[in-house]
Design a protein around this motif. Structure first.
Motif, short mmCIF file in Angstrom:
data_model
loop_
_atom_site.label_atom_id
_atom_site.label_comp_id
_atom_site.label_asym_id
_atom_site.label_seq_id
_atom_site.Cartn_x
_atom_site.Cartn_y
_atom_site.Cartn_z
N PRO A 1 1.01 -1.14 0.06
CA PRO A 1 0.14 0.08 0.26
C PRO A 1 1.09 1.35 -0.19
N ILE A 2 0.01 2.09 -0.83
CA ILE A 2 1.46 3.56 -1.38
C ILE A 2 0.99 4.59 -0.04
N GLN A 3 1.63 5.51 0.21
CA GLN A 3 1.55 6.28 1.06
C GLN A 3 2.15 7.89 0.67
N PRO A 4 1.26 8.63 0.27
CA PRO A 4 2.17 9.39 -0.72
C PRO A 4 2.47 10.42 -0.16
N ILE B 1 -5.39 8.96 -7.60
CA ILE B 1 -5.64 10.37 -6.79
C ILE B 1 -4.29 10.67 -6.79
N ASP B 2 -4.09 11.66 -6.67
CA ASP B 2 -2.65 12.08 -7.25
C ASP B 2 -1.73 11.17 -7.48
N LEU C 1 -3.22 2.45 -3.24
CA LEU C 1 -3.28 3.51 -1.83
C LEU C 1 -3.92 2.40 -0.89
N ASP C 2 -2.72 3.37 0.15
CA ASP C 2 -3.40 2.41 0.94
C ASP C 2 -4.66 3.14 1.79
N PHE D 1 -5.28 6.92 3.16
CA PHE D 1 -6.71 7.64 2.19
C PHE D 1 -7.79 8.45 3.19
N ARG D 2 -7.84 7.93 3.57
CA ARG D 2 -9.86 8.27 4.33
C ARG D 2 -9.51 9.00 5.41
#
Ligand code: ADP
Ligand code: MG
Length: 588
Positions: free
Chosen positions: A325-328, A404-405, A412-413, A417-418
């Motif tokens: 999971p990605i966390q920008p 998203i982005d 996404l994580d 995100f939430r």
């Protein structure tokens, strides 16, 4: 019997296997003593001296005493300390964790009353089922087998007789149970339907009273329960009759076995004492056989009850967690749709999903820049809510992608995100907690660092500050079940405060003002404008006044993007937009 299901059910209780093992050990110990005791007692009859006889009597009673008190107390103690309550906690935890792991879309597609029924029934049944098999059926089987072997060794004739009866009895019992299986499953299904219906009535009690339909509801519920009960009787009464017949045969056969043993004793093959031991063993063995047949029927019922629960526990989330999971680092809030299509799953009567060709969204593409304020308009049913639900990842697109982005939303994580997403909907969900706790609900660990000033600030932006200040307990006022102590506008503005305190990068309003009067709408509208500063804001509105000052407006028509532009551009060129204005769907 569904063996695969049974094995899986045992797995749900894996952390308790060692405790089950202890109890099983105690059961076996008590069984061994139970077999030995009549043997020792029987020895008394054949003892040479009175002293020997006394020793046998005392020894056998000592064994009985140990079985009846020491072992059974240890068993209750162990079960209470390690099994009964703990498995309950464990199963509750497992079920809730599972439910929370499913997507919002999956939850919306299920009847909440049925879900509750399935879970409560399932949890109770798994526990009972596993204990019944381990502590009742397994020991009974083992005891029967050992007793029969014992009898076979001592007297092959009596042993052969008991083996034959056991085989015949088990054969007919199992055959009978299978014959009844479909009827039992139908009966369980009827129970489930009935509980769905009853829960519907309970949920809508105020509506029933308001519409003066008390009599009708009562009759409906009565009729439904009666029908299920009648069906149950039609299943179980013939079953009981057939069982009685089998039992009578078993009873007669039991006498036969004792008769043979008596005959052999009479002929001098056994001592009188041995006859006593024989009678006890035969009673034990055949008593157990009856018990096993009885339990097999109960296991079938329980398996039926746990089936749906097991299905639920096996259900996979339809918004799977990505492997990495990605966390920008620096979340900005750009939203992009590329050819996104979505169709809601259709359901058949059994609530099973069916493929659906009818798209609610078809090939939707657009880019919302970070920080932009976007309005979405369109007729009811044109796909506006579906669109924002895809941004929330309530479900995933059938085809196409949401970014998203510039990162695919599916990578996404989702938690991260939430936590950057604020939501205000038409139906505001609140917990029966204080206003403060409701506002801080989405904050996780950060809640305790929120200062009084920050709370006041969001209340101010949400135009709810004065209302809260005038309450007797201010932020500590309880809102009541479903927020009944608040008006629609107040609930709405509390939801705005709840969304804002998270300082989300993306803020979504879905018809947040449609249930409000003009005065409250103005308050919420002002709150929305204030709130949109510095973040991507998506506003679904049915009144144009709410979106006229948006940077751009997306016009939806029959699940497709009809046009995108500013209010003035759309007013000049978009027929659908003009129609919406004309029909007062969006009024200025
Ligand atoms: P809007 O928000 O624009 O009024 P929605 O996005 O809610 O429209 O709905 C779009 C279409 O999808 C409608 O035809 C609606 O009937 C259908 N729909 C919405 N929710 C569901 C659902 N949970 N199951 C099946 N169909 C649905
Ligand atoms: Mg909608």
């Amino acid at each position: 019997m569904n063996k695969k299901l049974l094995i899986k059910l045992f797995r749900y209780l894996r952390p308790y296997w060692k405790h089950f093992g202890v109890v099983l050990g105690l059961i076996f110990a008590s069984q061994a003593f139970g077999l030995l005791a009549p043997y020792l007692f029987a020895k008394m009859f054949d003892a040479k001296t009175f002293g020997d006889a006394m020793i046998y009597v005392i020894a056998s009673f000592l064994l009985w005493f140990i079985v009846a008190t020491v072992i059974s107390t240890m068993r209750s103690y162990w079960e209470t300390k390690h099994i009964v309550f703990d498995t309950d906690i464990h199963l509750n935890h497992t079920s809730l964790k599972k439910l929370l792991g499913l997507s919002i879309g999956q939850h919306r597609n299920q009847h909440s009353g049925v879900k509750q029924h399935v879970i409560t029934q399932g949890q109770n049944s798994i526990d009972q089922l596993v204990q019944m098999i381990l502590f009742d059926v397994a020991p009974s089987v083992i005891q029967t087998v050992t007793t029969i072997i014992l009898v076979l060794v001592v007297s092959p004739v009596v042993g052969a007789w008991i083996t034959a009866i056991t085989a015949v009895f088990m054969y007919f019992s199992i055959k009978r149970n299978y014959k009844y299986k479909p009827k039992i499953l139908t009966w369980l299904d009827k129970n489930k339907d009935q509980s769905k219906m009853v829960s519907e009535v309970y949920r809508n009690v105020p509506l029933v009273i308001l519409e003066a339909q008390e009599e009708k509801s009562l009759n409906q519920v009565d009729a439904s329960i009666r029908e299920t009960a009648q069906f149950g009787k039609n299943v179980w009464i013939p079953f009981i009759k057939e069982s009685a017949l089998l039992r009578i045969i078993l009873g007669i056969a039991r006498f036969g076995g004792i008769g043979i043993a008596m005959y052999l004793t009479f002929n001098g093959q056994f001592s009188k004492g041995m006859l006593f031991a024989f009678v006890s063993w035969i009673q034990q063995a055949l008593g157990n056989v009856e018990n096993i047949a009885q339990q097999q029927r109960r296991i079938m019922i329980m398996l039926g009850k746990t089936k749906k629960y097991h299905d639920l526990l096996e259900m996979e989330s339809d918004v799977p967690t990505p492997a990495y999971p990605i966390q920008p680092q620096d979340f900005k809030g750009k939203v992009e749709f590329k050819n996104v299509s979505y169709a809601y799953p259709r359901r058949n009567a059994e609530n099973e999903p069916k493929p659906n060709d009818l798209n609610s969204l078809s090939s939707v593409s657009f880019i919302i820049a970070a920080g932009e304020k976007i309005g979405i308009v369109g007729e009811s049913g044109s796909g506006k809510s579906t669109l924002v639900n895809l941004i929330r990842r309530s479900f995933d697109p059938k085809s196409g992608n949401v970014y998203i982005d510039d990162i695919p939303l599916t990578n996404l994580d989702l938690h991260y995100f939430r936590s950057n997403l604020g939501n205000v909907e038409q139906d505001i969900a609140v917990f029966d907690l204080s206003i403060r706790d409701n506002i801080l609900y989405g904050m996780n660990g950060r809640a305790k660092y929120v200062t009084a000033n920050e709370l006041k600030k969001v209340a101010q932006i949400a135009s709810i500050e004065h209302f809260i200040e005038n309450l007797e307990n201010g932020f500590d006022t309880m809102v009541g079940e479903k927020g009944v102590k608040l008006s629609g506008g107040e609930r709405q503005r509390i939801a705005i405060a709840r969304a804002l305190i998270k300082e989300p990068k993306i803020l979504i309003f879905d018809e947040a003002t449609s249930a409000l009067d003009a005065y409250n709408e103005k308050l919420v509208h002002d709150a929305m404008n204030e709130a949109s500063v510095g973040r991507t804001t998506i506003i679904i509105a049915h009144r144009l006044s709410t979106v006229i000052d948006a940077d751009r407006i997306i016009v939806m028509k029959k699940g497709m993007v009809d046009d995108i532009g500013t209010h003035f551009e759309l007013q000049a060129r978009c027929a659908e937009y003009q129609k919406l204005i004309k029909n007062q769907v969006v009024s200025i």
